[in-house]
Design a protein around this motif. Sequence first.
Motif, mmCIF file in Angstrom:
data_model
loop_
_atom_site.group_PDB
_atom_site.id
_atom_site.type_symbol
_atom_site.label_atom_id
_atom_site.label_comp_id
_atom_site.label_asym_id
_atom_site.label_seq_id
_atom_site.Cartn_x
_atom_site.Cartn_y
_atom_site.Cartn_z
ATOM 1 N N ALA A 194 -0.270 0.618 -2.483
ATOM 2 C CA ALA A 194 -1.029 1.860 -2.322
ATOM 3 C C ALA A 194 -0.077 3.032 -2.254
ATOM 4 C CB ALA A 194 -1.859 1.792 -1.053
ATOM 5 N N GLU A 195 -0.432 4.142 -2.942
ATOM 6 C CA GLU A 195 0.389 5.348 -2.881
ATOM 7 C C GLU A 195 0.212 5.969 -1.509
ATOM 8 O OE1 GLU A 195 -1.097 6.230 -7.355
ATOM 9 O OE2 GLU A 195 -0.628 7.951 -6.124
ATOM 10 N N PRO A 196 1.223 6.750 -1.075
ATOM 11 C CA PRO A 196 1.060 7.420 0.208
ATOM 12 C C PRO A 196 -0.166 8.329 0.172
ATOM 13 C CG PRO A 196 3.225 7.870 -0.739
ATOM 14 C CD PRO A 196 2.483 7.072 -1.738
ATOM 15 N N MET A 197 -0.923 8.335 1.219
ATOM 16 C CA MET A 197 -2.166 9.078 1.224
ATOM 17 C C MET A 197 -2.474 9.583 2.620
ATOM 18 S SD MET A 197 -5.707 7.676 -0.285
ATOM 19 C CE MET A 197 -6.690 8.796 -1.213
ATOM 20 N N ASP A 198 -3.172 10.664 2.700
ATOM 21 C CA ASP A 198 -3.617 11.200 3.973
ATOM 22 C C ASP A 198 -4.379 10.092 4.723
ATOM 23 O OD1 ASP A 198 -5.681 14.125 4.775
ATOM 24 O OD2 ASP A 198 -4.783 12.574 6.018
ATOM 25 N N VAL A 199 -3.958 9.809 5.958
ATOM 26 C CA VAL A 199 -4.575 8.692 6.702
ATOM 27 C C VAL A 199 -6.052 8.953 6.978
ATOM 28 C CG1 VAL A 199 -2.465 7.852 7.775
ATOM 29 C CG2 VAL A 199 -3.793 9.652 8.909
ATOM 30 N N SER A 200 -6.427 10.233 6.983
ATOM 31 C CA SER A 200 -7.836 10.536 7.237
ATOM 32 C C SER A 200 -8.720 10.048 6.100
ATOM 33 C CB SER A 200 -8.025 12.041 7.449
ATOM 34 O OG SER A 200 -7.731 12.730 6.250
ATOM 35 N N MET A 201 -8.137 9.751 4.944
ATOM 36 C CA MET A 201 -8.910 9.269 3.799
ATOM 37 C C MET A 201 -9.123 7.757 3.872
ATOM 38 S SD MET A 201 -9.857 11.673 1.802
ATOM 39 C CE MET A 201 -10.314 10.704 0.374
ATOM 40 N N ALA A 202 -8.418 7.087 4.771
ATOM 41 C CA ALA A 202 -8.476 5.617 4.833
ATOM 42 C C ALA A 202 -9.909 5.079 4.985
ATOM 43 C CB ALA A 202 -7.571 5.098 5.938
ATOM 44 N N PRO A 203 -10.726 5.601 5.917
ATOM 45 C CA PRO A 203 -12.090 5.076 6.043
ATOM 46 C C PRO A 203 -12.898 5.256 4.755
ATOM 47 C CG PRO A 203 -11.544 6.443 7.941
ATOM 48 C CD PRO A 203 -10.454 6.643 6.933
ATOM 49 N N PHE A 204 -12.730 6.431 4.108
ATOM 50 C CA PHE A 204 -13.455 6.679 2.861
ATOM 51 C C PHE A 204 -12.993 5.706 1.793
ATOM 52 C CE2 PHE A 204 -16.077 9.113 0.059
ATOM 53 C CZ PHE A 204 -15.448 9.097 -1.175
ATOM 54 N N ARG A 205 -11.703 5.491 1.728
ATOM 55 C CA ARG A 205 -11.155 4.568 0.728
ATOM 56 C C ARG A 205 -11.692 3.149 0.949
ATOM 57 N NH1 ARG A 205 -6.417 1.362 0.101
ATOM 58 N NH2 ARG A 205 -5.708 1.305 -2.058
ATOM 59 N N THR A 206 -11.751 2.742 2.196
ATOM 60 C CA THR A 206 -12.262 1.404 2.523
ATOM 61 C C THR A 206 -13.729 1.268 2.096
ATOM 62 O OG1 THR A 206 -10.780 1.263 4.421
ATOM 63 C CG2 THR A 206 -12.646 -0.269 4.389
ATOM 64 N N ALA A 207 -14.529 2.288 2.423
ATOM 65 C CA ALA A 207 -15.953 2.257 2.062
ATOM 66 C C ALA A 207 -16.111 2.239 0.544
ATOM 67 C CB ALA A 207 -16.668 3.470 2.661
ATOM 68 N N TYR A 208 -15.278 3.020 -0.144
ATOM 69 C CA TYR A 208 -15.334 3.102 -1.610
ATOM 70 C C TYR A 208 -15.004 1.746 -2.215
ATOM 71 C CZ TYR A 208 -15.169 5.652 -6.057
ATOM 72 O OH TYR A 208 -15.438 6.127 -7.319
ATOM 73 N N ALA A 209 -13.957 1.101 -1.669
ATOM 74 C CA ALA A 209 -13.540 -0.207 -2.190
ATOM 75 C C ALA A 209 -14.650 -1.238 -2.011
ATOM 76 C CB ALA A 209 -12.259 -0.651 -1.498
ATOM 77 N N LEU A 210 -15.243 -1.244 -0.830
ATOM 78 C CA LEU A 210 -16.324 -2.203 -0.552
ATOM 79 C C LEU A 210 -17.474 -2.001 -1.540
ATOM 80 C CD1 LEU A 210 -16.557 -2.253 3.348
ATOM 81 C CD2 LEU A 210 -16.287 -4.246 1.853
ATOM 82 N N ALA A 211 -17.862 -0.741 -1.703
ATOM 83 C CA ALA A 211 -19.005 -0.427 -2.568
ATOM 84 C C ALA A 211 -18.689 -0.759 -4.025
ATOM 85 C CB ALA A 211 -19.385 1.052 -2.434
ATOM 86 N N PHE A 212 -17.475 -0.422 -4.468
ATOM 87 C CA PHE A 212 -17.137 -0.676 -5.866
ATOM 88 C C PHE A 212 -17.063 -2.177 -6.152
ATOM 89 C CE2 PHE A 212 -15.770 -0.195 -10.045
ATOM 90 C CZ PHE A 212 -14.718 -1.080 -10.281
#
Lengths: 148, 266
Positions: B4-22
Amino acid sequence: MAAEVVVAIESDADLVPARAEARALALDLGFSRTDATLIATAVSEVARNIVVHAGRGKLVMRAVQEDMRYGLVSVATDEGPGIRDVDSALAEGNSARGGLGLGLPGARRLMDEFEVVCGPVRGTTVTMTKWRVRDELERLRERRERGG
Amino acid sequence: MAEAEPMDVSMAPFRTAYALAFNAYAGHEDETGLLAAYELGRDAVERELSLLDLALVHHQVVLSAVGGVSTGEDAQRITRAAGTFLLEALSASEMVRRALAETRQTIALERRQAAMLRQLSTLLADTSLAVSAHSSVEEVLQLVAEQARELTAAAWCVARANSTGDGQPQASASSGTAPAHAGRLALDAIAAAEQVRPTDVVVREDPTASLHLVAAPFTALDGRPLGVLVVARARDRPFDGLERALLVHIAQMTAAGLERALGYAG
């Protein structure tokens, strides 16, 4: 192609069949994938509005054909409290989501025609249409298929 | 699996939800999955997430999903699903984009209206000055014709008074270059304009000459027709509702000025 599709809206779960029917009808009418997505989105917002403000209602969708264009018409009706000021409700900055452009104003911007009518005491009907131009080749092909 | 590229940690929950949904959508490719994509996009709008962050999340999730399959067929399936999923996730942003475009149009219109109001005020002041200085009716008409042409962006403007008040039957002034065949059309419009209400306009078009013309009456307070104001320009740029309303305002102001000027002359 079905003449008319009716979807009962009674909860958030009904957004799925509403979107699916809208998308299928749009693709049958030859709308692009992008436009079919926007139509499904507009139907989502209108159906969600029914769930949030009226609790229940229904969505009726049908295809219309004119000489130069095809259209997808969606009529959403409910027996909820109605909208006191329709113009304000449809204007930017008055969305229940803090004026971000979602909700009914958002749906209006995705469609070509959009009308909201409220009953004298209660009830709301939202009618929206998206059009697709029929090009010359398409009309020629259809005439040939009809044997004309 | 790709790092994973470095990313704002505040995006982590959104990223997790996006991954689950996709991943759920990629398995079934049904409307339930597309609704989940749409809801994620809607959530992103409400939280005012950057489109760039949304695009990056999508890219990382798809990359991870593709890295987890072993056949080309599966990779193609996931890539195809990724396109459809992204369309849905971005559709809420499309509503916001269109709202922004509409707001820009509204602002441009309001600026145009404000500029027109300022110019109208100037015209009112100039006309009042001319009348107070006992300028002739012709001079007042000339001032009006020039200002009306400028305010409506017309190619040609004619201001005509039915009487100068000193026994002469008519006076007129014009500004700009009369398009071909405009004279005939203007005469027809003038005759019609003298019959309409002070708040109405007469519209004439000549397709062969590619001409669009609008006329507004000068009407005295007691309803007497005092004259007509006519503007014309190319037919591919017809005068819009705002310009017609402006012409009516100018005509009404001019009518008031004319009545006073005629009073002085008489």
